[in-house]
Design a protein around this motif. Structure first.
Motif, PDB file in Angstrom:
ATOM      1  N   ASP A 190      54.016-122.870 -25.999  1.00 37.23           N
ATOM      2  CA  ASP A 190      53.222-123.485 -27.075  1.00 37.23           C
ATOM      3  C   ASP A 190      51.764-123.698 -26.666  1.00 37.23           C
ATOM      4  O   ASP A 190      50.853-123.515 -27.459  1.00 37.23           O
ATOM      5  CB  ASP A 190      53.821-124.858 -27.454  1.00 37.23           C
ATOM      6  CG  ASP A 190      55.258-124.738 -27.912  1.00 37.23           C
ATOM      7  OD1 ASP A 190      55.475-124.219 -29.009  1.00 37.23           O
ATOM      8  OD2 ASP A 190      56.168-125.145 -27.156  1.00 37.23           O
ATOM      9  N   VAL A 191      51.557-124.141 -25.416  1.00 41.40           N
ATOM     10  CA  VAL A 191      50.203-124.444 -24.932  1.00 41.40           C
ATOM     11  C   VAL A 191      49.931-123.537 -23.739  1.00 41.40           C
ATOM     12  O   VAL A 191      50.638-123.596 -22.733  1.00 41.40           O
ATOM     13  CB  VAL A 191      50.081-125.930 -24.504  1.00 41.40           C
ATOM     14  CG1 VAL A 191      48.663-126.235 -24.045  1.00 41.40           C
ATOM     15  CG2 VAL A 191      50.502-126.857 -25.636  1.00 41.40           C
ATOM     16  N   LEU A 192      48.899-122.682 -23.875  1.00 41.47           N
ATOM     17  CA  LEU A 192      48.582-121.708 -22.828  1.00 41.47           C
ATOM     18  C   LEU A 192      47.267-122.083 -22.165  1.00 41.47           C
ATOM     19  O   LEU A 192      46.249-122.260 -22.849  1.00 41.47           O
ATOM     20  CB  LEU A 192      48.490-120.305 -23.442  1.00 41.47           C
ATOM     21  CG  LEU A 192      49.825-119.795 -24.010  1.00 41.47           C
ATOM     22  CD1 LEU A 192      49.601-118.758 -25.076  1.00 41.47           C
ATOM     23  CD2 LEU A 192      50.690-119.223 -22.903  1.00 41.47           C
ATOM     24  N   ILE A 193      47.279-122.216 -20.856  1.00 46.51           N
ATOM     25  CA  ILE A 193      46.099-122.645 -20.109  1.00 46.51           C
ATOM     26  C   ILE A 193      45.726-121.551 -19.115  1.00 46.51           C
ATOM     27  O   ILE A 193      46.558-121.146 -18.283  1.00 46.51           O
ATOM     28  CB  ILE A 193      46.401-123.975 -19.359  1.00 46.51           C
ATOM     29  CG1 ILE A 193      46.752-125.066 -20.368  1.00 46.51           C
ATOM     30  CG2 ILE A 193      45.207-124.392 -18.490  1.00 46.51           C
ATOM     31  CD1 ILE A 193      47.516-126.225 -19.781  1.00 46.51           C
ATOM     32  N   ASP A 194      44.506-121.049 -19.221  1.00 47.86           N
ATOM     33  CA  ASP A 194      44.014-120.025 -18.293  1.00 47.86           C
ATOM     34  C   ASP A 194      43.599-120.715 -16.991  1.00 47.86           C
ATOM     35  O   ASP A 194      42.590-121.414 -16.944  1.00 47.86           O
ATOM     36  CB  ASP A 194      42.819-119.294 -18.923  1.00 47.86           C
ATOM     37  CG  ASP A 194      42.344-118.120 -18.063  1.00 47.86           C
ATOM     38  OD1 ASP A 194      42.687-118.086 -16.856  1.00 47.86           O
ATOM     39  OD2 ASP A 194      41.631-117.251 -18.584  1.00 47.86           O
ATOM     40  N   TYR A 195      44.409-120.513 -15.958  1.00 43.82           N
ATOM     41  CA  TYR A 195      44.162-121.251 -14.710  1.00 43.82           C
ATOM     42  C   TYR A 195      42.827-120.866 -14.057  1.00 43.82           C
ATOM     43  O   TYR A 195      42.301-121.588 -13.218  1.00 43.82           O
ATOM     44  CB  TYR A 195      45.320-121.050 -13.715  1.00 43.82           C
ATOM     45  CG  TYR A 195      45.391-119.683 -13.087  1.00 43.82           C
ATOM     46  CD1 TYR A 195      44.696-119.390 -11.908  1.00 43.82           C
ATOM     47  CD2 TYR A 195      46.161-118.659 -13.657  1.00 43.82           C
ATOM     48  CE1 TYR A 195      44.754-118.135 -11.331  1.00 43.82           C
ATOM     49  CE2 TYR A 195      46.215-117.406 -13.083  1.00 43.82           C
ATOM     50  CZ  TYR A 195      45.506-117.152 -11.921  1.00 43.82           C
ATOM     51  OH  TYR A 195      45.563-115.898 -11.345  1.00 43.82           O
ATOM     52  N   LYS A 196      42.265-119.706 -14.463  1.00 44.92           N
ATOM     53  CA  LYS A 196      40.997-119.266 -13.865  1.00 44.92           C
ATOM     54  C   LYS A 196      39.793-120.020 -14.445  1.00 44.92           C
ATOM     55  O   LYS A 196      38.784-120.200 -13.773  1.00 44.92           O
ATOM     56  CB  LYS A 196      40.806-117.766 -14.080  1.00 44.92           C
ATOM     57  CG  LYS A 196      41.781-116.907 -13.277  1.00 44.92           C
ATOM     58  CD  LYS A 196      41.582-115.432 -13.582  1.00 44.92           C
ATOM     59  CE  LYS A 196      42.536-114.590 -12.729  1.00 44.92           C
ATOM     60  NZ  LYS A 196      42.475-113.170 -13.083  1.00 44.92           N
ATOM     61  N   THR A 197      39.920-120.429 -15.708  1.00 39.72           N
ATOM     62  CA  THR A 197      38.746-121.035 -16.378  1.00 39.72           C
ATOM     63  C   THR A 197      38.998-122.443 -16.899  1.00 39.72           C
ATOM     64  O   THR A 197      38.065-123.119 -17.327  1.00 39.72           O
ATOM     65  CB  THR A 197      38.303-120.156 -17.570  1.00 39.72           C
ATOM     66  OG1 THR A 197      39.401-120.071 -18.502  1.00 39.72           O
ATOM     67  CG2 THR A 197      37.906-118.759 -17.137  1.00 39.72           C
ATOM     68  N   GLN A 198      40.267-122.885 -16.920  1.00 37.84           N
ATOM     69  CA  GLN A 198      40.583-124.192 -17.509  1.00 37.84           C
ATOM     70  C   GLN A 198      41.334-125.066 -16.504  1.00 37.84           C
ATOM     71  O   GLN A 198      42.011-124.559 -15.614  1.00 37.84           O
ATOM     72  CB  GLN A 198      41.438-124.002 -18.781  1.00 37.84           C
ATOM     73  CG  GLN A 198      40.696-123.270 -19.891  1.00 37.84           C
ATOM     74  CD  GLN A 198      41.625-122.942 -21.066  1.00 37.84           C
ATOM     75  OE1 GLN A 198      42.629-122.262 -20.900  1.00 37.84           O
ATOM     76  NE2 GLN A 198      41.277-123.425 -22.244  1.00 37.84           N
ATOM     77  N   ASP A 199      41.232-126.372 -16.703  1.00 34.92           N
ATOM     78  CA  ASP A 199      41.905-127.322 -15.822  1.00 34.92           C
ATOM     79  C   ASP A 199      42.998-128.031 -16.617  1.00 34.92           C
ATOM     80  O   ASP A 199      42.705-128.792 -17.544  1.00 34.92           O
ATOM     81  CB  ASP A 199      40.883-128.337 -15.285  1.00 34.92           C
ATOM     82  CG  ASP A 199      41.508-129.324 -14.308  1.00 34.92           C
ATOM     83  OD1 ASP A 199      42.733-129.238 -14.075  1.00 34.92           O
ATOM     84  OD2 ASP A 199      40.777-130.183 -13.791  1.00 34.92           O
ATOM     85  N   PHE A 200      44.257-127.797 -16.259  1.00 32.70           N
ATOM     86  CA  PHE A 200      45.370-128.377 -17.029  1.00 32.70           C
ATOM     87  C   PHE A 200      45.322-129.901 -17.049  1.00 32.70           C
ATOM     88  O   PHE A 200      45.759-130.532 -18.003  1.00 32.70           O
ATOM     89  CB  PHE A 200      46.731-127.871 -16.504  1.00 32.70           C
ATOM     90  CG  PHE A 200      47.146-128.407 -15.164  1.00 32.70           C
ATOM     91  CD1 PHE A 200      47.724-129.664 -15.050  1.00 32.70           C
ATOM     92  CD2 PHE A 200      46.991-127.643 -14.003  1.00 32.70           C
ATOM     93  CE1 PHE A 200      48.133-130.160 -13.820  1.00 32.70           C
ATOM     94  CE2 PHE A 200      47.380-128.132 -12.766  1.00 32.70           C
ATOM     95  CZ  PHE A 200      47.947-129.398 -12.674  1.00 32.70           C
TER      96      PHE A 200
END
Length: 333
Positions: A190-200
Motif C-alpha cells: 500500500d505504501v511504497l518508500i524509495d529507500y534511495k531518496t526517502q526516509d521511512f
C-alpha cells in the motif's frame, strides 16, 4: 552424488563441487531426489562463518536450505509420504544440504509440493514463506486493520511477507528502489518508500508491527515508527538472550548475545515495544498451510533467476550482490 560443500569458513573461497555417497535415511526420514534448490543469504552467512556461534556446524558442510524434489526412499516409521511423491521442504538446522543431488529429511519438516507450481517455483518458497509465517502469523498475530512495515519488499522474504500480510487484512508499507514499485504494488503493498531518496522514519507512524531485515541502525529507526506495545521482529539480528534459551546455547554464549543486543533491547523497552529476534525453524505443518494459500493463488512465488547446478557459485554471488528481486533458484535435475 554430486554436492557443493565448504571445508572452511571463508568470504572469498568458492563452494567445492564434490562426489559423496547418497545419504542414509533414519526411520523417520524421506530420501528426496533434488530437482531444484533455493538460495538464501543465510547460505552466504553460514559460508563466511557469520553464524558459527549460534550454528556450530561440523565441516565439511553441504549448503542449501530449500528443496523441491521427488521421494525415492522412505524410513520404516514414515507414514505420510511414499516413493514418487513430489515434495518441498526447508530441512532443519544441522540437516541442511540441498545443494546436492539427494538429501535425507525428517518427514515432519516436509510437505507435498503445491500442485500449481513447477519444481523451481516450489524450491523458492520454504525458507522465506516460513520466515514470513512465523513472524506475521505465529509471533505478531497480525490482525485485519493493523499496519505492518516490511523492509526490503523486493527481497525473498519481503515478496512473500507482503502477500501474506495483505491476506491477513493489514495495511503494508515497504522500502525498495523505484524500479521495484510496480512489482510490489502487484503483490499488494500500500505504501511504497524509495529507500534511495526517502526516509521511512518521516513517512510512517503508529504502526503495529515491523519486520526488520536490515542493519541495527535501521532497526533503531523502525522502533520509532511503532505504537506503544507494537512489535519489532528482526530476522537479521541482533540475537537475544531469549533466543539463546530457545535453542539451548551455553550460558557464556547467552551472555555474549545479551551484550550484543543490550542497546536495542533497552531502546525498545523505553518505548514499550516488544523486540524479538526470529530465527526461522523448519516446520512441515506450517508449510502445508502455506501450500493451501499458494494453491488458492493467494501467495505467488517471485523467482528472479534460475541457474543450472554447474552455475551454483555464480548464483551465490548473485544472491550476495543484493540485486535479486524475489528468489534465486538452482535447477539441479
Amino acid at each position: 552424488m554430486k554436492a557443493y560443500s565448504i571445508s572452511k569458513y571463508s568470504k572469498t573461497d568458492k563452494l567445492n563441487l564434490v562426489e559423496l555417497p547418497v545419504p542414509n535415511i533414519k526411520e523417520n526420514d524421506v530420501l528426496v531426489e533434488i530437482h531444484a534448490s533455493g538460495l538464501n543469504l543465510l547460505d552466504s552467512k553460514i559460508k563466511t562463518g557469520e553464524f558459527k556461534l549460534i550454528l556450530p556446524y561440523k565441516l565439511p558442510l553441504i549448503l542449501g536450505h530449500d528443496v523441491a524434489g521427488i521421494v525415492t526412499k522412505v524410513g520404516s516409521k514414515v507414514t505420510k509420504f511414499k516413493v514418487g511423491d513430489e515434495v518441498y521442504s526447508r530441512p532443519a538446522d544441522f540437516r541442511i544440504g540441498t545443494l546436492a543431488e539427494f538429501i535425507a529429511i525428517d518427514e515432519k519438516d516436509v510437505a507435498f509440493k503445491p500442485k500449481n507450481l513447477t519444481m523451481e517455483e516450489a524450491a523458492s518458497i520454504p525458507l522465506v514463506a516460513l520466515t514470513a509465517w512465523q513472524a506475521l502469523v505465529e509471533r505478531a498475530d497480525l490482525q485485519k486493520g493493523q499496519k505492518v512495515f516490511i523492509q526490503a519488499g523486493s527481497g525473498g522474504v519481503g515478496t512473500i511477507a507482503i502477500q501474506l500480510a495483505k491476506h491477513l487484512g493489514a495495511t503494508v508499507a515497504t522500502t525498495a528502489s523505484n524500479k521495484s514499485f510496480e512489482l510490489l504494488k502487484s503483490l499488494g503493498a500500500d505504501v511504497l518508500i524509495d529507500y534511495k531518496t526517502q526516509d521511512f522514519e518521516t513517512m510512517l507512524k503508529d504502526y503495529n508491527v515491523v519486520l526488520n531485515s536490515q542493519d541495527t541502525k535501521t532497526l533503531e529507526k523502525s522502533i520509532k515508527i511503532l505504537k506503544p506495545e507494537g512489535q519489532a521482529i528482526s530476522i537479521s539480528g541482533p540475537p537475544t538472550p531469549e533466543f539463546a534459551d530457545e535453542i539451548g546455547l551455553p550460558w557464556y554464549l547467552k551472555t555474549v548475545l545479551s551484550l550484543i543486543s543490550f542497546g536495542i533491547r533497552r531502546k525498545a523497552k523505553k518505548r514499550n515495544i516488544d523486540f524479538y529476534f526470529l530465527f526461522m525453524k523448519a516446520n512441515g505443518s506450517q508449510l502445508e498451510k502455506i501450500t493451501k494459500l499458494i494453491e488458492a493463488d493467494i501467495i505467488k512465488p517471485v523467482v528472479d533467476k534460475i541457474f543450472t547446478f554447474e552455475q551454483t557459485n555464480e548464483a551465490l554471488q548473485y544472491v550476495e550482490s543484493g540485486r535479486a528481486k524475489g528468489k534465486v533458484v538452482i535447477k539441479v535435475k
